[in-house]
Design an enzyme around this catalytic site. Structure first.
Site, mmCIF file in Angstrom:
data_model
loop_
_atom_site.group_PDB
_atom_site.id
_atom_site.type_symbol
_atom_site.label_atom_id
_atom_site.label_comp_id
_atom_site.label_asym_id
_atom_site.label_seq_id
_atom_site.Cartn_x
_atom_site.Cartn_y
_atom_site.Cartn_z
ATOM 1 N N LYS A 256 27.334 71.869 7.806
ATOM 2 C CA LYS A 256 25.783 71.074 8.242
ATOM 3 C C LYS A 256 26.071 69.204 7.679
ATOM 4 O O LYS A 256 26.110 68.765 7.318
ATOM 5 C CB LYS A 256 25.200 72.095 6.763
ATOM 6 C CG LYS A 256 23.602 71.360 7.194
ATOM 7 C CD LYS A 256 22.908 71.848 6.007
ATOM 8 C CE LYS A 256 21.004 71.140 6.197
ATOM 9 N NZ LYS A 256 20.249 71.403 4.761
ATOM 10 N N LYS A 268 8.499 66.630 3.259
ATOM 11 C CA LYS A 268 9.021 66.707 1.371
ATOM 12 C C LYS A 268 7.638 65.199 0.535
ATOM 13 O O LYS A 268 8.106 64.713 0.977
ATOM 14 C CB LYS A 268 10.012 65.894 1.396
ATOM 15 C CG LYS A 268 11.163 66.972 2.041
ATOM 16 C CD LYS A 268 12.742 67.331 1.862
ATOM 17 C CE LYS A 268 13.633 67.584 2.896
ATOM 18 N NZ LYS A 268 13.901 68.357 1.590
ATOM 19 N N ASP A 280 22.365 65.121 2.632
ATOM 20 C CA ASP A 280 21.781 66.332 3.478
ATOM 21 C C ASP A 280 23.087 67.063 4.327
ATOM 22 O O ASP A 280 23.404 68.259 5.054
ATOM 23 C CB ASP A 280 20.633 66.792 4.224
ATOM 24 C CG ASP A 280 20.221 68.234 3.957
ATOM 25 O OD1 ASP A 280 20.468 68.817 2.916
ATOM 26 O OD2 ASP A 280 19.371 68.301 4.723
ATOM 27 N N GLU A 341 15.837 73.126 8.231
ATOM 28 C CA GLU A 341 16.397 73.045 9.534
ATOM 29 C C GLU A 341 17.640 73.510 9.747
ATOM 30 O O GLU A 341 18.240 73.415 10.826
ATOM 31 C CB GLU A 341 15.418 71.722 9.710
ATOM 32 C CG GLU A 341 16.510 70.673 8.892
ATOM 33 C CD GLU A 341 16.890 70.222 7.869
ATOM 34 O OE1 GLU A 341 17.489 70.112 6.624
ATOM 35 O OE2 GLU A 341 16.052 70.926 7.496
ATOM 36 N N ARG A 343 19.966 75.632 8.482
ATOM 37 C CA ARG A 343 19.809 76.851 9.356
ATOM 38 C C ARG A 343 19.808 76.488 10.942
ATOM 39 O O ARG A 343 20.780 76.951 11.149
ATOM 40 C CB ARG A 343 19.704 77.714 8.568
ATOM 41 C CG ARG A 343 17.849 78.001 8.776
ATOM 42 C CD ARG A 343 17.401 78.534 7.915
ATOM 43 N NE ARG A 343 17.230 78.199 6.122
ATOM 44 C CZ ARG A 343 16.439 78.654 5.593
ATOM 45 N NH1 ARG A 343 15.994 79.938 4.750
ATOM 46 N NH2 ARG A 343 16.361 78.118 3.493
#
EC number: 3.4.11.1
Length: 486
Positions: A256, A268, A280, A341, A343
């Site tokens: 990812k 957030k 991330d 997002e 996934r």
């Protein structure tokens, strides 16, 4: 910093700093015969140090003294009762930090003989190198303190190959650390693609980068839905390492790659840790780090390194809550949370990997806070329909000292992802959130030998732990490399 494996015994070594690894048995009621010889040579300094400091040889416990003469400093480091490879790694890290504090230029380290000297040599190199790693790219006044420039592994002559391989793995870990630690105004989808290009040029890897228009032609509506709000173009990275000979197996690693995650319209808020959403892309960082290590090691395994890299931002053209996206396998997804997002991007990446004809697929992602709630910051979650693959990864992680815990793919939980207007929603009920995330991904990979790793916790540490300085850990690289080489 250079490492050299030599046959020299500690009693014959001369130099700046000598470190001895001791088990609890070696310093029981009496010193072992080997230690008694050293103690006699050093006029009782060894026994005196152990007694005066109440040294118990607990794992990574250290005590030090000046010897004088041919050795300036002596470090004793505990190995516990029955040291594992990870114990040697942590003990070596403790020695490295002590040597740095002494400003030692040369260091020799001696651990007890083992049936697997290659594993000990690798552990020493990894423990020292990873512990002394510093990322000072963004410091106006860098810390100039450094560790020893020369490190000798006593009693390990002939382990040059193990040392070289450990250094190659460390290079991959350091790349992953640098990518995760850098802020989102430095590491972007564009610069991640640049990094992939550099790896391809340096290591002779094949590289394919799918731009947005090519992703659209391939029907990658999930990843493009996430990317819509960003001013930066998405980059779908596909690096391939091919051995010169016929590969004994073919693997795919999918990471990812959200270089920043605002949450989208489900933004957030305060206290959400939004300032840390530069991390991330920890899965993509580990994927590129593994690509570097594998490209250096050159095993007889074909490996595909895949990462859909983008940002999750907010704009007038951004993805709305309630939008329906169509992934590249034709399945439709109702976006009931724009902050789920990762996934979505992985869905198209897994479909892509599924079409490569590989023997196994592993994805890793900083996917859910739910996994951190379940397992804490140090342990990654593992899901797989394949018991064999799950066991391979568990053993690879154990050897690396990177903790994994297998969790169930509880099929009835998939009902929570059913949508009245599309095939699936991208999030389900709050309970079991990391399990439903894994089940969501499973809908986009037909291959039965697939595993998902949720690495949300261990890619970053707020404080120093063993051989990981505070900050990015490079988690996943060593596990992936061990798995590929197994």
């Amino acid at each position: 910093m250079t490492f050299q494996a030599i046959a020299t015994h500690p009693q014959d070594w001369t130099g700046d700093t000598l470190a001895l690894g001791l088990t609890t048995a070696a310093i029981g009621e009496t010193l072992s015969s080997e230690l008694q010889k050293l103690d006699q040579q050093w006029n009782g300094v060894l026994q005196e140090l152990i007694s005066d400091s109440e040294f118990k040889a607990k794992l990574a416990e250290t005590t030090t003294t000046r010897i004088g003469g041919s050795i300036r400093k002596l470090i004793l480091v505990g190995l516990g009762e029955s040291p594992t490879t990870e114990d040697y790694r942590r003990a070596a890290a403790a020695v490295a930090k002590q040597a740095r504090s002494f400003k030692s230029q040369t260091l020799a380290i001696a651990f007890p003989p083992s049936d697997d000297p290659a594993a000990i040599a690798s552990a020493i190199v990894e423990g020292i190198s990873l512990a002394l790693y510093k990322d000072q790219r963004f410091k106006s006044e860098p810390d100039t303190a450094s560790g020893p420039s020369s490190i000798e592994l006593l009693g390990l002559a002939g382990q040059e190959a193990a040392i070289a391989r450990a250094e190659q793995v460390v290079a991959g870990v350091e790349l992953a650390r640098q990518l995760v630690a850098a802020p989102a105004n430095v590491v972007t989808p564009v610069t991640m693609a640049d990094t992939a290009q550099e790896l391809a040029a340096e290591l002779g890897l094949e590289l394919e980068i799918l731009e947005a228009d090519e992703c659209e032609k391939r029907g990658m509506g999930a990843v493009l839905g996430v990317a819509k709000a960003s001013d930066l173009p998405p980059k779908f990275i596909h690096l391939t390492y091919r051995p010169e000979s016929t590969p004994r197996r073919k693997l795919a690693i999918v990471g990812k790659g959200l270089t920043f995650d605002s949450g989208g319209y489900n933004i957030k808020g305060a206290g959400s840790g939004i300032e840390m959403m530069k991390t991330d892309m920890g899965g993509a960082a580990a994927t590129l780090g593994a690509a570097k290590a594998i490209g250096l090691i050159k095993p007889d395994v074909e490996v595909h390194f895949i990462s859909p890299v983008t940002e999750n931002m907010i704009s007038g053209r951004g993805m709305h809550p309630g939008d329906i996206l169509t992934a590249s396998n034709g399945k439709t997804i109702e976006v009931n949370n724009t902050d789920a997002e990762g996934r979505l991007t992985l869905a198209d990446a897994l479909v892509f990997a599924d079409g490569l004809g590989v023997d196994a697929i592993v994805d890793l992602a900083t996917l859910t806070g739910a996994c951190i709630i379940a397992l804490g910051d140090d342990i990654a979650g593992l899901w797989s329909p394949s018991d064999d693959l799950a066991e391979q990864l568990l053993q690879a992680g154990k050897a690396a000292g990177e903790k994994l815990w297998r969790l169930p793919l509880e099929e009835p939980y998939l009902d929570g992802l059913k949508s009245p207007v599309a095939d699936y929603k991208n999030t389900g009920p709050r309970a079991g959130g990391s399990i439903t995330a894994a089940l969501f991904l499973k809908q986009f990979v037909k291959h039965p030998v697939w595993a998902h790793l949720d690495v949300a916790g261990p890619v970053w540490s707020d404080k120093e732990k063993h051989y990981n300085p505070a900050g990015a850990t490079g988690y996943g690289v060593r596990t992936l490399v061990n798995w590929v080489l197994s």
